[in-house]
Design a protein around this motif. Sequence first.
Motif, PDB file in Angstrom:
ATOM      1  N   GLU A 187      35.151  26.181  22.007  1.00 45.12           N
ATOM      2  CA  GLU A 187      34.211  27.269  22.306  1.00 45.12           C
ATOM      3  C   GLU A 187      34.904  28.340  23.137  1.00 45.12           C
ATOM      4  N   MET A 188      34.980  29.556  22.609  1.00 42.76           N
ATOM      5  CA  MET A 188      35.585  30.643  23.366  1.00 42.76           C
ATOM      6  C   MET A 188      34.657  31.062  24.506  1.00 42.76           C
ATOM      7  N   GLU A 189      35.234  31.289  25.663  1.00 35.69           N
ATOM      8  CA  GLU A 189      34.482  31.727  26.836  1.00 35.69           C
ATOM      9  C   GLU A 189      34.836  33.179  27.160  1.00 35.69           C
ATOM     10  N   GLN A 190      34.045  33.795  28.016  1.00 39.79           N
ATOM     11  CA  GLN A 190      34.351  35.170  28.405  1.00 39.79           C
ATOM     12  C   GLN A 190      33.808  35.472  29.799  1.00 39.79           C
ATOM     13  N   VAL A 191      34.461  36.411  30.463  1.00 40.67           N
ATOM     14  CA  VAL A 191      33.953  36.982  31.708  1.00 40.67           C
ATOM     15  C   VAL A 191      34.014  38.497  31.567  1.00 40.67           C
ATOM     16  N   VAL A 192      33.098  39.183  32.210  1.00 42.08           N
ATOM     17  CA  VAL A 192      33.065  40.646  32.181  1.00 42.08           C
ATOM     18  C   VAL A 192      33.513  41.164  33.544  1.00 42.08           C
ATOM     19  N   LEU A 193      34.554  41.999  33.532  1.00 42.51           N
ATOM     20  CA  LEU A 193      35.063  42.603  34.763  1.00 42.51           C
ATOM     21  C   LEU A 193      34.635  44.064  34.803  1.00 42.51           C
ATOM     22  N   LYS A 194      33.972  44.452  35.895  1.00 45.04           N
ATOM     23  CA  LYS A 194      33.485  45.820  36.028  1.00 45.04           C
ATOM     24  C   LYS A 194      34.445  46.654  36.879  1.00 45.04           C
ATOM     25  N   LYS A 195      34.591  47.902  36.484  1.00 46.97           N
ATOM     26  CA  LYS A 195      35.543  48.785  37.175  1.00 46.97           C
ATOM     27  C   LYS A 195      35.206  48.929  38.656  1.00 46.97           C
ATOM     28  N   ASP A 196      33.927  49.021  38.956  1.00 44.36           N
ATOM     29  CA  ASP A 196      33.562  49.225  40.367  1.00 44.36           C
ATOM     30  C   ASP A 196      33.837  47.993  41.241  1.00 44.36           C
ATOM     31  N   SER A 197      34.073  46.827  40.595  1.00 48.26           N
ATOM     32  CA  SER A 197      34.378  45.631  41.390  1.00 48.26           C
ATOM     33  C   SER A 197      35.774  45.688  42.000  1.00 48.26           C
ATOM     34  N   PHE A 198      36.608  46.633  41.521  1.00 48.72           N
ATOM     35  CA  PHE A 198      37.972  46.746  42.036  1.00 48.72           C
ATOM     36  C   PHE A 198      38.078  47.744  43.195  1.00 48.72           C
ATOM     37  N   ALA A 199      36.975  48.373  43.550  1.00 48.59           N
ATOM     38  CA  ALA A 199      37.012  49.441  44.563  1.00 48.59           C
ATOM     39  C   ALA A 199      37.579  48.967  45.902  1.00 48.59           C
ATOM     40  N   ASP A 200      37.305  47.713  46.260  1.00 50.92           N
ATOM     41  CA  ASP A 200      37.769  47.190  47.554  1.00 50.92           C
ATOM     42  C   ASP A 200      39.172  46.595  47.481  1.00 50.92           C
ATOM     43  N   TYR A 201      39.830  46.729  46.324  1.00 45.81           N
ATOM     44  CA  TYR A 201      41.160  46.145  46.147  1.00 45.81           C
ATOM     45  C   TYR A 201      42.121  47.212  45.611  1.00 45.81           C
ATOM     46  N   PRO A 202      42.452  48.213  46.430  1.00 46.90           N
ATOM     47  CA  PRO A 202      43.249  49.348  45.953  1.00 46.90           C
ATOM     48  C   PRO A 202      44.670  48.976  45.531  1.00 46.90           C
ATOM     49  N   ASP A 203      45.189  47.851  46.059  1.00 43.51           N
ATOM     50  CA  ASP A 203      46.561  47.444  45.728  1.00 43.51           C
ATOM     51  C   ASP A 203      46.592  46.174  44.880  1.00 43.51           C
ATOM     52  N   LEU A 204      45.514  45.922  44.147  1.00 42.98           N
ATOM     53  CA  LEU A 204      45.391  44.682  43.375  1.00 42.98           C
ATOM     54  C   LEU A 204      46.551  44.504  42.393  1.00 42.98           C
ATOM     55  N   LYS A 205      47.138  43.289  42.408  1.00 43.05           N
ATOM     56  CA  LYS A 205      48.251  43.001  41.504  1.00 43.05           C
ATOM     57  C   LYS A 205      47.894  41.945  40.475  1.00 43.05           C
ATOM     58  N   ASN A 206      47.155  40.902  40.882  1.00 38.44           N
ATOM     59  CA  ASN A 206      46.859  39.784  39.985  1.00 38.44           C
ATOM     60  C   ASN A 206      45.374  39.451  39.946  1.00 38.44           C
ATOM     61  N   ILE A 207      44.885  39.253  38.729  1.00 37.05           N
ATOM     62  CA  ILE A 207      43.527  38.771  38.512  1.00 37.05           C
ATOM     63  C   ILE A 207      43.667  37.376  37.886  1.00 37.05           C
ATOM     64  N   VAL A 208      43.154  36.366  38.559  1.00 36.88           N
ATOM     65  CA  VAL A 208      43.276  34.986  38.070  1.00 36.88           C
ATOM     66  C   VAL A 208      41.920  34.508  37.571  1.00 36.88           C
ATOM     67  N   ILE A 209      41.911  33.941  36.380  1.00 31.18           N
ATOM     68  CA  ILE A 209      40.712  33.302  35.831  1.00 31.18           C
ATOM     69  C   ILE A 209      41.031  31.811  35.697  1.00 31.18           C
ATOM     70  N   CYS A 210      40.182  30.983  36.267  1.00 32.92           N
ATOM     71  CA  CYS A 210      40.467  29.547  36.300  1.00 32.92           C
ATOM     72  C   CYS A 210      39.173  28.747  36.281  1.00 32.92           C
ATOM     73  N   THR A 211      39.307  27.422  36.134  1.00 30.87           N
ATOM     74  CA  THR A 211      38.152  26.540  36.291  1.00 30.87           C
ATOM     75  C   THR A 211      38.299  25.796  37.615  1.00 30.87           C
ATOM     76  N   GLU A 212      37.150  25.485  38.226  1.00 32.03           N
ATOM     77  CA  GLU A 212      37.164  24.772  39.507  1.00 32.03           C
ATOM     78  C   GLU A 212      35.978  23.809  39.566  1.00 32.03           C
ATOM     79  N   VAL A 213      36.170  22.741  40.325  1.00 33.81           N
ATOM     80  CA  VAL A 213      35.103  21.756  40.478  1.00 33.81           C
ATOM     81  C   VAL A 213      33.974  22.313  41.323  1.00 33.81           C
ATOM     82  N   GLU A 214      34.316  23.125  42.334  1.00 29.78           N
ATOM     83  CA  GLU A 214      33.276  23.706  43.183  1.00 29.78           C
ATOM     84  C   GLU A 214      33.694  25.089  43.657  1.00 29.78           C
TER      85      GLU A 214
END
Length: 421
Positions: free
Chosen positions: A394-421
Amino acid sequence: MTAHDIVIIGGGPAGLAAAAAARKAGIQDILILERDSCLGGILNQCIHNGFGLHTFKEELTGPEYAARYIRMVEEEQIPYKLNTMVIDINKDKEVTVINREDGLNTIKARAVILAMGCRERARGALNIPGYRPAGIYSAGTAQRLMNIEGYSVGKEVVILGSGDIGLIMARRMTLEGAKVKVVAELMPYSGGLKRNIVQCLDDYGIPLKLSHTVVDIQGKERVTGITLAEVGPDRRPIPGTEEHYACDTLLLSVGLLPENELSKGIGVSMSPITSGPEVNDQLETSAEGVFACGNVLHVHDLVDYVSEEATLAGTNAAAYVKAGREREAGHVAELKAENGVRYTVPQSIDIRNMQDKITVRFRVADVYKDRYISVYYDGVRVSKRKKKVLAPGEMEQVVLKKDSFADYPDLKNIVICTEVE
C-alpha cells in the motif's frame, strides 16, 4: 528533424494525463509517442473494475478509465503517433524514433515527459530450477492473452507471487473455469492491496501461502507440476518442507520494474530503491527539461495516483517551456527515507519555488502495526500520524505545505520515517 514543444513518451494513463494537463496549461505543440497499436497502455487489458474512485468518483474498468483520458486528448486534438518505438533520447532532448510510416526519424523537443510505464520481472531473474516447458507465463502476459487475445492459458494453475496482477489473475482464471490451487509468496507478507487479497483469493477459497517459493518445475513439453517449499528468514528454502502440486500452468507475479533504459541513456540520476529517476518537487529529473511520472518513476498501486502525478508533470513541463529556461534553484532541501520507509518521491524540494503544497509518496519496508508516520525538519518532529497497519503493498503519502517551512529558513533535510510513538 521535426520539432515540438513537449514530447511525451508513452500513451498510457501517465502519458495521456500529462498531455491533457500540458494542453490545459497553454501548450499547443504536444506530441505523444506510443509503441502499441492504440492508446491506453496496460489499462486496455485490465477489464476488472476498481479504477477511477479518486479521479472520477465512480468505479470503472481499466478500458473505461483509459477511454476517459483518450477522449480528453482527442477532444483537445493533441497529436499522437502509434506503433512508434523510441530508441534513443540524448541530452539535447533529441528523440530518435522509428515506425513504418516515417522510418527512422529525429524529433527535437523543448521538454520531454517520460511516461513509459513498467514491465514484469521475468522467470530468468528468479533462478528457479527445472526445464523450460510451455505453460509458464508472467501474470501480465497471461492477462493480455486472455483479455485481449481471447486465449485460455491453462486449467490447473499455481501462481508464484502475490502482487496485484497475480491476485487479480487468480480470480480471472477461476472465473474462466480453471482451478487455482495455490498462490505462493516468498515474503512473509503479500505484495498486493488488501482489498485484492479479499476479493480475489478469500472470496474464492484460494489459499495464500506466505514465506513459500517454487523450488522445482516438472515437465519437458508442458508443465506437469511444481514443488513448493517454505523459506526461512534468509529467504532460502527449508529442507523437508517441500510440497508437490500437479498443474499445467505456472503464473509469475514477482514484481514490476520501471521501464528506464531510455532514462539511463539520457544519463539521469537513478534511484537504487525505486529503479526510476530521482526527481525534484516539479517531477523534473537531473536532466534539464526532462520530467518523469507514473510507473516509470516508481510503481504505483492505484492508477488514480498515476494520473494525479502525471498532471503535475504535464503542468510543470508546460511552465518550463513557457519560461524558456530552467528555473533558478532557490532553497533546496533533501528528502530522506528512514526507519522503515524505503524511499520517497520526490527526492528533493525547492522550498522557495515550490507550490503551496507537495504530496510526497512512499512505501514502507515491512508490515508494521500501530506505528506513526513522522516528518522531521532538521531533526525536529513537525508532524505525526498514527496508522493501524502499514504494508509494502500500500503506497502511503504525506502532504508538505510551503508555509510549514517558514520557521526553518536554513532547512537542509526533511526525514520521513515510521516510529512506535
